[in-house]
Design an enzyme around this catalytic site. Structure first.
Site, PDB file in Angstrom:
ATOM      1  N   SER A 283     -11.993  -2.501   2.765  1.00 48.13           N
ATOM      2  CA  SER A 283     -13.067  -3.441   3.109  1.00 48.13           C
ATOM      3  C   SER A 283     -13.540  -3.353   4.557  1.00 48.13           C
ATOM      4  O   SER A 283     -14.600  -3.878   4.890  1.00 48.13           O
ATOM      5  CB  SER A 283     -12.583  -4.868   2.849  1.00 48.13           C
ATOM      6  OG  SER A 283     -11.437  -5.134   3.633  1.00 48.13           O
TER       7      SER A 283
ATOM      8  N   LYS B  68       0.857  -1.207   0.000  1.00 50.33           N
ATOM      9  CA  LYS B  68       0.000   0.000   0.000  1.00 50.33           C
ATOM     10  C   LYS B  68       0.884   1.244   0.000  1.00 50.33           C
ATOM     11  O   LYS B  68       0.772   2.137   0.846  1.00 50.33           O
ATOM     12  CB  LYS B  68      -0.946  -0.011   1.190  1.00 50.33           C
ATOM     13  CG  LYS B  68      -1.928  -1.170   1.130  1.00 50.33           C
ATOM     14  CD  LYS B  68      -3.034  -1.066   2.151  1.00 50.33           C
ATOM     15  CE  LYS B  68      -3.949  -2.262   2.077  1.00 50.33           C
ATOM     16  NZ  LYS B  68      -3.305  -3.553   2.432  1.00 50.33           N
ATOM     17  N   VAL B  69       1.754   1.287  -0.991  1.00 52.05           N
ATOM     18  CA  VAL B  69       2.795   2.317  -1.073  1.00 52.05           C
ATOM     19  C   VAL B  69       2.150   3.702  -1.094  1.00 52.05           C
ATOM     20  O   VAL B  69       1.231   3.945  -1.881  1.00 52.05           O
ATOM     21  CB  VAL B  69       3.652   2.078  -2.329  1.00 52.05           C
ATOM     22  CG1 VAL B  69       4.803   3.056  -2.376  1.00 52.05           C
ATOM     23  CG2 VAL B  69       4.153   0.642  -2.365  1.00 52.05           C
TER      24      VAL B  69
HETATM   25  O1  3DU Z   1      -9.144 -10.774   5.803  1.00 50.60           O
HETATM   26  P1  3DU Z   1      -8.159 -11.751   5.208  1.00 50.60           P
HETATM   27  O2  3DU Z   1      -7.408 -12.555   6.210  1.00 50.60           O
HETATM   28  O3  3DU Z   1      -8.818 -12.602   4.134  1.00 50.60           O
HETATM   29  O4  3DU Z   1      -7.001 -10.903   4.450  1.00 50.60           O
HETATM   30  C1  3DU Z   1      -7.269  -9.876   3.554  1.00 50.60           C
HETATM   31  C2  3DU Z   1      -5.975  -9.320   3.030  1.00 50.60           C
HETATM   32  O5  3DU Z   1      -6.234  -8.237   2.160  1.00 50.60           O
HETATM   33  C3  3DU Z   1      -5.037  -8.792   4.088  1.00 50.60           C
HETATM   34  O6  3DU Z   1      -3.702  -8.989   3.618  1.00 50.60           O
HETATM   35  C4  3DU Z   1      -5.344  -7.311   4.133  1.00 50.60           C
HETATM   36  O7  3DU Z   1      -4.238  -6.546   4.562  1.00 50.60           O
HETATM   37  C5  3DU Z   1      -5.659  -7.028   2.682  1.00 50.60           C
HETATM   38  N1  3DU Z   1      -6.582  -5.919   2.445  1.00 50.60           N
HETATM   39  C6  3DU Z   1      -7.839  -5.896   2.994  1.00 50.60           C
HETATM   40  O8  3DU Z   1      -8.206  -6.818   3.712  1.00 50.60           O
HETATM   41  C7  3DU Z   1      -8.697  -4.832   2.708  1.00 50.60           C
HETATM   42  C8  3DU Z   1      -8.322  -3.824   1.897  1.00 50.60           C
HETATM   43  O9  3DU Z   1      -9.174  -2.859   1.616  1.00 50.60           O
HETATM   44  C9  3DU Z   1      -7.049  -3.873   1.339  1.00 50.60           C
HETATM   45  C10 3DU Z   1      -6.223  -4.937   1.637  1.00 50.60           C
END
Ligand code: 3DU
Length: 211
Positions: free
Chosen positions: A115, A60-61
């Site tokens: 998200s 996320k530079v």
């Molecule tokens: O929630 P999870 O464990 O499935 O991981 C989601 C990955 O995506 C994690 O590396 C997080 O840093 C990245 N991410 C987001 O979850 C949401 C965003 O908006 C951007 C990146």
């Protein structure tokens, strides 16, 4: 239907290689980021690339153009083929990452809407739409948009056209793969695979949503 991208946020070289090896047959890419790279070093990209799957560096530079370029060059030199940057530092900062990606034959993705719930404070709505347009204008290869908000992914799609949407938030964050898969190009799944008792089986289950 989307590629399956494993978010490999584990904290040791051994676990990273073991999860990647188990899940590899079901994956189209592996996303690495600060947790793994700070724990195991950027040279983890070397052994991970041996599984023959593209690596996307999620740093996320978010800096001035010169620093962004230096970071991106390190990422591509280490063997990654994609980089994720923030857009809120402006078009020149994004352009630095896009140029480094182009020079390396790689790809650059720009975060638009995130998200998690806190994204609604800044990284959402009109701001996300401006960031999506910035990604288009900068020649980025795609955007990051939230699997937790399919309606927002659809709104951002109208801005970016056929550029790629990579979408995190499936599984641990509550996003439904069946709902999001038809809307995106890459489904990013982390904990739901790497904390599963059987990561290979978990990856296989998410791979059912692939192209
Ligand atoms: O929630 P999870 O464990 O499935 O991981 C989601 C990955 O995506 C994690 O590396 C997080 O840093 C990245 N991410 C987001 O979850 C949401 C965003 O908006 C951007 C990146």
């Amino acid at each position: 239907m989307p590629d399956l991208i494993l978010a490999l946020d584990v904290l040791s070289r051994e676990e990273a290689l073991s999860v990647a090896e188990a899940a590899a047959p079901h994956l189209d890419a592996i996303k690495i980021g600060y947790p793994l790279v700070l724990a195991a070093g950027l040279d983890i990209a070397g052994p991970l690339s041996e599984f023959g799957i593209p690596l996307i560096a999620d740093f996320k530079v978010a800096d001035i153009p010169n620093t962004n370029r230096l970071i991106a060059e390190q990422v591509f030199a280490a063997g990654c083929s994609g980089i994720i940057c923030q857009g809120f530092c402006g078009s020149d900062s994004v352009a630095a990452c896009v140029e480094a990606a182009d020079d390396a034959g790689g790809e650059c993705y720009v975060v638009t809407e995130m998200s998690h719930p806190g994204a609604l404070e800044f990284l959402s709505g009109k701001n996300a739409e401006l960031l999506a347009q910035l990604a288009v204008d900068a020649g980025a290869h795609g955007i990051i948009a939230p699997a937790t908000r399919p309606e927002r992914v659809q709104a951002l799609r109208t801005i970016i056209g056929d550029k790629k949407i990579l979408s995190p938030g499936v599984g641990a964050q509550g996003g439904d793969p069946a709902v999001i898969a038809p809307l995106i190009d890459g489904m990013i799944v982390g904990r739901a695979i790497y904390t599963a008792e059987d990561p290979a089986e978990a990856a296989r289950a998410y791979a059912a949503f692939r192209r």
